[in-house]
Structures are given as structure tokens and as C-alpha cells.
Write a protein that holds these residues in place. Structure first.
Motif, PDB file in Angstrom:
ATOM      1  N   ARG A  36      -3.585  -3.592   5.427  1.00 27.61           N
ATOM      2  CA  ARG A  36      -4.141  -3.747   4.085  1.00 27.61           C
ATOM      3  C   ARG A  36      -3.989  -5.183   3.607  1.00 27.61           C
ATOM      4  O   ARG A  36      -3.013  -5.860   3.946  1.00 27.61           O
ATOM      5  CB  ARG A  36      -3.420  -2.825   3.103  1.00 27.61           C
ATOM      6  CG  ARG A  36      -3.422  -1.360   3.508  1.00 27.61           C
ATOM      7  CD  ARG A  36      -4.726  -0.686   3.201  1.00 27.61           C
ATOM      8  NE  ARG A  36      -4.804   0.648   3.796  1.00 27.61           N
ATOM      9  CZ  ARG A  36      -5.612   1.604   3.361  1.00 27.61           C
ATOM     10  NH1 ARG A  36      -6.400   1.381   2.312  1.00 27.61           N
ATOM     11  NH2 ARG A  36      -5.648   2.774   3.962  1.00 27.61           N
ATOM     12  N   ASP A  37      -4.954  -5.629   2.809  1.00 27.25           N
ATOM     13  CA  ASP A  37      -4.792  -6.928   2.160  1.00 27.25           C
ATOM     14  C   ASP A  37      -4.036  -6.722   0.856  1.00 27.25           C
ATOM     15  O   ASP A  37      -3.595  -5.604   0.533  1.00 27.25           O
ATOM     16  CB  ASP A  37      -6.139  -7.620   1.965  1.00 27.25           C
ATOM     17  CG  ASP A  37      -7.071  -6.885   1.001  1.00 27.25           C
ATOM     18  OD1 ASP A  37      -6.611  -5.964   0.292  1.00 27.25           O
ATOM     19  OD2 ASP A  37      -8.264  -7.232   0.968  1.00 27.25           O
TER      20      ASP A  37
ATOM     21  N   ARG B 193      -7.065  -3.161   0.275  1.00 24.08           N
ATOM     22  CA  ARG B 193      -8.276  -2.825   1.011  1.00 24.08           C
ATOM     23  C   ARG B 193      -7.977  -2.728   2.505  1.00 24.08           C
ATOM     24  O   ARG B 193      -7.245  -3.551   3.050  1.00 24.08           O
ATOM     25  CB  ARG B 193      -9.362  -3.877   0.752  1.00 24.08           C
ATOM     26  CG  ARG B 193      -9.821  -3.932  -0.701  1.00 24.08           C
ATOM     27  CD  ARG B 193     -10.775  -5.084  -0.948  1.00 24.08           C
ATOM     28  NE  ARG B 193     -10.136  -6.365  -0.693  1.00 24.08           N
ATOM     29  CZ  ARG B 193     -10.627  -7.539  -1.102  1.00 24.08           C
ATOM     30  NH1 ARG B 193     -11.784  -7.580  -1.760  1.00 24.08           N
ATOM     31  NH2 ARG B 193      -9.996  -8.660  -0.826  1.00 24.08           N
ATOM     32  N   SER B 194      -8.538  -1.726   3.148  1.00 25.57           N
ATOM     33  CA  SER B 194      -8.313  -1.507   4.568  1.00 25.57           C
ATOM     34  C   SER B 194      -8.939  -2.639   5.389  1.00 25.57           C
ATOM     35  O   SER B 194     -10.059  -3.066   5.108  1.00 25.57           O
ATOM     36  CB  SER B 194      -8.901  -0.159   4.980  1.00 25.57           C
ATOM     37  OG  SER B 194      -8.692   0.068   6.357  1.00 25.57           O
TER      38      SER B 194
ATOM     39  N   TYR C 135       0.827  -1.213   0.000  1.00 23.40           N
ATOM     40  CA  TYR C 135       0.000   0.000   0.000  1.00 23.40           C
ATOM     41  C   TYR C 135       0.859   1.259   0.000  1.00 23.40           C
ATOM     42  O   TYR C 135       0.639   2.184  -0.780  1.00 23.40           O
ATOM     43  CB  TYR C 135      -0.919  -0.025   1.217  1.00 23.40           C
ATOM     44  CG  TYR C 135      -1.666   1.263   1.449  1.00 23.40           C
ATOM     45  CD1 TYR C 135      -2.734   1.631   0.638  1.00 23.40           C
ATOM     46  CD2 TYR C 135      -1.295   2.117   2.489  1.00 23.40           C
ATOM     47  CE1 TYR C 135      -3.423   2.823   0.854  1.00 23.40           C
ATOM     48  CE2 TYR C 135      -1.981   3.305   2.718  1.00 23.40           C
ATOM     49  CZ  TYR C 135      -3.039   3.652   1.890  1.00 23.40           C
ATOM     50  OH  TYR C 135      -3.714   4.827   2.101  1.00 23.40           O
TER      51      TYR C 135
ATOM     52  N   LYS D  53      -5.034  -6.568  -2.063  1.00 21.26           N
ATOM     53  CA  LYS D  53      -5.731  -5.669  -2.984  1.00 21.26           C
ATOM     54  C   LYS D  53      -5.763  -4.238  -2.439  1.00 21.26           C
ATOM     55  O   LYS D  53      -6.454  -3.386  -2.983  1.00 21.26           O
ATOM     56  CB  LYS D  53      -7.150  -6.182  -3.246  1.00 21.26           C
ATOM     57  CG  LYS D  53      -7.170  -7.525  -3.968  1.00 21.26           C
ATOM     58  CD  LYS D  53      -8.604  -7.967  -4.276  1.00 21.26           C
ATOM     59  CE  LYS D  53      -8.610  -9.292  -5.034  1.00 21.26           C
ATOM     60  NZ  LYS D  53      -9.998  -9.735  -5.354  1.00 21.26           N
TER      61      LYS D  53
END
Length: 204
Positions: free
Chosen positions: A129-130, A134-135, A66, A132
Motif C-alpha cells: 500500500r502507498d 491504495r493497493s 493499512y 493513501k
């Protein structure tokens, strides 16, 4: 008629998740290519790495993806996977001071600012984060080290360095093309002392 409204809240999870084995623990950093190439060649950091500035290490690979934009941001074009000794990592944690005032740990902001100024390590928790980006509900730990902590990091605690930039790019490409994601190293909870749990507000 009275109406009862029940509000459910989700506790924020603060645990140190990292890839580790009996030998050491993995953290990540991103650099420009010349600094990363030198580090991989030497097995530690060389002239392209400043010992006089604070540097931030991240146990979470997702958070590193991220922050670097999958290793595309300027000055972060290469992601390094750095293996530290357990002793070194625990020493860093034991010295950590929160990067913002915490009244549970310090009576006054003056006490905190003085401790932060003297400390060689600061920490902060950010939404993890993953792959992708995403939080997630849990938090990811970041550790800023400087002074003697940086020197020990470079000269004593690093066991190995690997360039994982290609893995970051393959993950980004797989997501863009809706393909199966490459496998990544598993991250598990790191055990720490009760004092470190208290200082870092780690979830039990």
C-alpha cells in the motif's frame, strides 16, 4: 478476417523493501499504548508483550498504516518502528515457511503442513500500500515469528524502538485535508541469498 487479440499481463513484483543502514533494518508493529510505551522505555519488549504467541513484523510502512488504519484500530493504536540487526533479520528469513501450500517448494500438502508446524517463522505476500492506502502492483512481505524466533527477536536482535504513531496520524490528517504529506523513511530493496530468493519467490 481473423482478429488477433494480444493480452498484456503485469508480473507481480515480490521484493523485500525496507528502510535500512549499515547497522540494521526497520520493521513495524502496532500495539496497544501500554505495550508500546513499555517497549520504547525498555528499548525492547517487556511484560506487555507475549513471548508465547506468534507476532507479525512488517518491513513496509505503507502496509502497517493499512493494517492499523493509521494507528486507529483497537489494540493497534500505537505503531512502533523497530530496528533489527541485519543478522537477525536474515536469520528470520532463512527459517521462513509459506503460510499457504506451495507446490513449487513442497511435494505434498502434508509435507508443507509438517514443515509449517515445525517452523518458527512463516511468511506471506500481500498487496503493498502507498501512504493513501491504495493497493500497489508490488507485494509486501509479512513475517510471523514464534517460539525461539520471538525470544531471539526480543532478547538479541532489537537495536532500538521508536514510536511513530504521530507520523501515522499526521499522514492521515494531511490526506484528509489534501495537504502535502509528511516525509517518511525511504524503503529500498534488501539483498538476500539465492536460497532465500527461491523460498520466498522473490522477483529478480
Amino acid at each position: 478476417m481473423a482478429v488477433c487479440v494480444v493480452v498484456y499481463t503485469t508480473a507481480i513484483v515480490r521484493q523485500i523493501l525496507a528502510t535500512f543502514d549499515k547497522e540494521g533494518i526497520i520493521v513495524y508493529q502496532a500495539f496497544k499504548p501500554s505495550t508500546a510505551e513499555e517497549a520504547v522505555r525498555l528499548g525492547t519488549f517487556g511484560t506487555g508483550f507475549s513471548l508465547d504467541r506468534m507476532t507479525w513484523i512488517k518491513p513496509s510502512f505503507g502496509w502497517m498504516l493499512y493494517r492499523s488504519g493509521y494507528a486507529t484500530k483497537q489494540g493497534q493504536e500505537c505503531i512502533l518502528k523497530i530496528k533489527l540487526t541485519h543478522e537477525g533479520f536474515q536469520t528470520i528469513l532463512a527459517q521462513a515457511i509459506p503460510s499457504s501450500f506451495d507446490r513449487k517448494l513442497f511435494e505434498t500438502e502434508k509435507d508443507w503442513s509438517g514443515a509449517l508446524r515445525r517452523s518458527k517463522v512463516r511468511y506471506q505476500w500481500d498487496p503493498d500500500r502507498d501512504l493513501k492506502l491504495r493497493s500497489l502492483e508490488r507485494r509486501a512481505l509479512q513475517l510471523g515469528i514464534r517460539g525461539t524466533a520471538v525470544r531471539d527477536y526480543v532478547n538479541c536482535w532489537i537495536l532500538a524502538i521508536e514510536d511513530v504513531t504521530d507520523l501515522a496520524h499526521r499522514i492521515k490528517t494531511a490526506i484528509a485535508n489534501q495537504k502535502q504529506l509528511p516525509s517518511v523513511p525511504e524503503e529500498n530493496v534488501i539483498d538476500v541469498s539465492p536460497q532465500i530468493q527461491k523460498t520466498l519467490h522473490i522477483s529478480l
